[in-house]
Design a protein around this motif. Structure first.
Motif, PDB file in Angstrom:
ATOM      1  N   ARG A 120      -7.791  15.606   5.832  1.00 51.70           N
ATOM      2  CA  ARG A 120      -8.667  14.431   5.958  1.00 51.70           C
ATOM      3  C   ARG A 120      -7.883  13.134   5.743  1.00 51.70           C
ATOM      4  O   ARG A 120      -8.123  12.140   6.426  1.00 51.70           O
ATOM      5  N   THR A 121      -6.945  13.171   4.800  1.00 53.33           N
ATOM      6  CA  THR A 121      -6.129  11.976   4.559  1.00 53.33           C
ATOM      7  C   THR A 121      -5.311  11.611   5.800  1.00 53.33           C
ATOM      8  O   THR A 121      -5.284  10.444   6.214  1.00 53.33           O
ATOM      9  N   LEU A 122      -4.672  12.603   6.406  1.00 47.93           N
ATOM     10  CA  LEU A 122      -3.868  12.322   7.595  1.00 47.93           C
ATOM     11  C   LEU A 122      -4.735  11.911   8.770  1.00 47.93           C
ATOM     12  O   LEU A 122      -4.311  11.087   9.599  1.00 47.93           O
ATOM     13  N   CYS A 123      -5.951  12.437   8.846  1.00 45.84           N
ATOM     14  CA  CYS A 123      -6.880  11.975   9.878  1.00 45.84           C
ATOM     15  C   CYS A 123      -7.191  10.492   9.690  1.00 45.84           C
ATOM     16  O   CYS A 123      -7.208   9.719  10.657  1.00 45.84           O
ATOM     17  N   ILE A 177       0.940  -2.356  -0.400  1.00 50.19           N
ATOM     18  CA  ILE A 177       0.252  -1.308  -1.155  1.00 50.19           C
ATOM     19  C   ILE A 177      -1.252  -1.427  -0.961  1.00 50.19           C
ATOM     20  O   ILE A 177      -1.955  -0.424  -0.754  1.00 50.19           O
ATOM     21  N   GLU A 178      -1.766  -2.649  -0.985  1.00 49.40           N
ATOM     22  CA  GLU A 178      -3.202  -2.850  -0.769  1.00 49.40           C
ATOM     23  C   GLU A 178      -3.624  -2.389   0.624  1.00 49.40           C
ATOM     24  O   GLU A 178      -4.672  -1.761   0.803  1.00 49.40           O
ATOM     25  N   THR A 179      -2.792  -2.676   1.617  1.00 51.22           N
ATOM     26  CA  THR A 179      -3.083  -2.257   2.989  1.00 51.22           C
ATOM     27  C   THR A 179      -3.166  -0.736   3.084  1.00 51.22           C
ATOM     28  O   THR A 179      -4.084  -0.190   3.706  1.00 51.22           O
ATOM     29  N   LEU A 180      -2.227  -0.053   2.458  1.00 44.32           N
ATOM     30  CA  LEU A 180      -2.201   1.409   2.525  1.00 44.32           C
ATOM     31  C   LEU A 180      -3.326   2.042   1.725  1.00 44.32           C
ATOM     32  O   LEU A 180      -3.928   3.034   2.159  1.00 44.32           O
ATOM     33  N   THR A 181      -3.627   1.494   0.560  1.00 45.15           N
ATOM     34  CA  THR A 181      -4.640   2.113  -0.293  1.00 45.15           C
ATOM     35  C   THR A 181      -6.063   1.846   0.195  1.00 45.15           C
ATOM     36  O   THR A 181      -7.016   2.429  -0.346  1.00 45.15           O
ATOM     37  N   ARG A 182      -6.224   1.002   1.190  1.00 49.77           N
ATOM     38  CA  ARG A 182      -7.544   0.851   1.815  1.00 49.77           C
ATOM     39  C   ARG A 182      -7.913   2.089   2.630  1.00 49.77           C
ATOM     40  O   ARG A 182      -9.083   2.303   2.961  1.00 49.77           O
ATOM     41  N   ILE A 183      -6.911   2.889   2.961  1.00 48.19           N
ATOM     42  CA  ILE A 183      -7.145   4.107   3.737  1.00 48.19           C
ATOM     43  C   ILE A 183      -7.599   5.215   2.797  1.00 48.19           C
ATOM     44  O   ILE A 183      -6.960   5.466   1.771  1.00 48.19           O
ATOM     45  N   LYS A 184      -8.694   5.866   3.130  1.00 50.20           N
ATOM     46  CA  LYS A 184      -9.250   6.914   2.285  1.00 50.20           C
ATOM     47  C   LYS A 184      -8.238   8.044   2.101  1.00 50.20           C
ATOM     48  O   LYS A 184      -7.706   8.568   3.071  1.00 50.20           O
ATOM     49  N   THR A 234       1.083   7.264  -3.637  1.00 52.35           N
ATOM     50  CA  THR A 234       1.483   7.565  -2.262  1.00 52.35           C
ATOM     51  C   THR A 234       2.002   6.313  -1.568  1.00 52.35           C
ATOM     52  O   THR A 234       3.026   6.357  -0.872  1.00 52.35           O
ATOM     53  N   ALA A 235       1.304   5.200  -1.767  1.00 50.72           N
ATOM     54  CA  ALA A 235       1.725   3.944  -1.145  1.00 50.72           C
ATOM     55  C   ALA A 235       3.086   3.509  -1.658  1.00 50.72           C
ATOM     56  O   ALA A 235       3.960   3.078  -0.889  1.00 50.72           O
ATOM     57  N   GLU A 236       3.300   3.619  -2.965  1.00 49.58           N
ATOM     58  CA  GLU A 236       4.578   3.210  -3.540  1.00 49.58           C
ATOM     59  C   GLU A 236       5.710   4.129  -3.090  1.00 49.58           C
ATOM     60  O   GLU A 236       6.823   3.651  -2.825  1.00 49.58           O
TER      61      GLU A 236
END
Length: 215
Positions: A100-103, A128-135, A141-143
């Motif tokens: 689901r994350t990769l989707c 980091i904020e841009t990436l963590t907006r993704i469910k 993971t972002a770092e």
């Protein structure tokens, strides 16, 4: 501040020198660790997928799952990933949550909500904020993406347990510091926290494997 990205062993060596000058406690640590791995990997969807696949499993298991996952596609990218059925992708060994994350990552790239090529130009907090907006994508993971896929020179994933243990060890703490305290203690290593994180992971391995110390 050094803005050179950690994309070569030469740059990493220079940053380790800067780190030792900033915090002399680390000079014997660097000497004991000998070679500190760069651990650079691909950027874009492929790099993020490799990070997600490898979460919470052993290195050997991650390598095996990644091999099966990557073999499903001619090119590991969002478009090819979305073209595969869930049962085929999960048959490679991915959990439902990782699928689901990769989707979510692939859909964000497809719609333009996520543009991997722009992340390197953003301040780390914004990236980091841009990436963590993704469910499914959390701060760790972002770092890790910024650190290893983009070679950001000043990222320290303070939520990582091995790094927390090493920061506690370096500072002589009885208890392993939590993420907030670890992040605060690592501030002294800025602007070389990318090199510091690599050094701490290597130091963890040295103490665990070579000296048999339980951490």
């Amino acid at each position: 501040m050094h803005k050179e990205r950690l994309k070569s062993k030469e740059v990493l060596a220079a940053h380790l020198d800067g780190l030792a000058a900033r915090d002399p406690r680390l000079k014997p640590v660097i000497a004991q660790c000998e070679e500190v791995p760069l651990r650079e990997t691909e950027d874009g969807f492929e790099g993020m997928a490799k990070i997600v696949v490898g979460q919470q499993v052993s290195v050997a298991a991650a390598s095996a799952i990644w091999g099966r996952f990557a073999s499903l596609m001619d090119n590991v990218c969002a478009t090819e990933f979305l073209a595969h059925r869930e049962e085929d992708v999960r048959g490679a060994g991915l959990s439902a949550n990782k699928f689901r994350t990769l989707c979510a990552v692939a859909e964000a790239e497809r719609t333009g909500d996520l543009r991997f090529e722009k992340l390197a130009d953003l301040p780390p907090e914004e990236a980091i904020e841009t990436l963590t907006r993704i469910k499914g994508i959390g701060p760790w993971t972002a770092e890790i993406y910024l650190l290893f896929c983009l070679g950001h020179p000043d990222i320290f994933p303070a939520g990582d347990l091995a790094l927390q243990k090493m920061v506690g060890h370096i500072n002589g703490l009885e208890d392993v510091p939590k993420e907030k305290e670890t992040r605060a203690l690592a501030e002294i290593w800025s602007p070389y926290r990318g090199a510091a994180s690599r050094l701490m992971w290597r130091y963890f391995a040295v103490l665990r494997d070579k000296e048999g110390i339980v951490l």
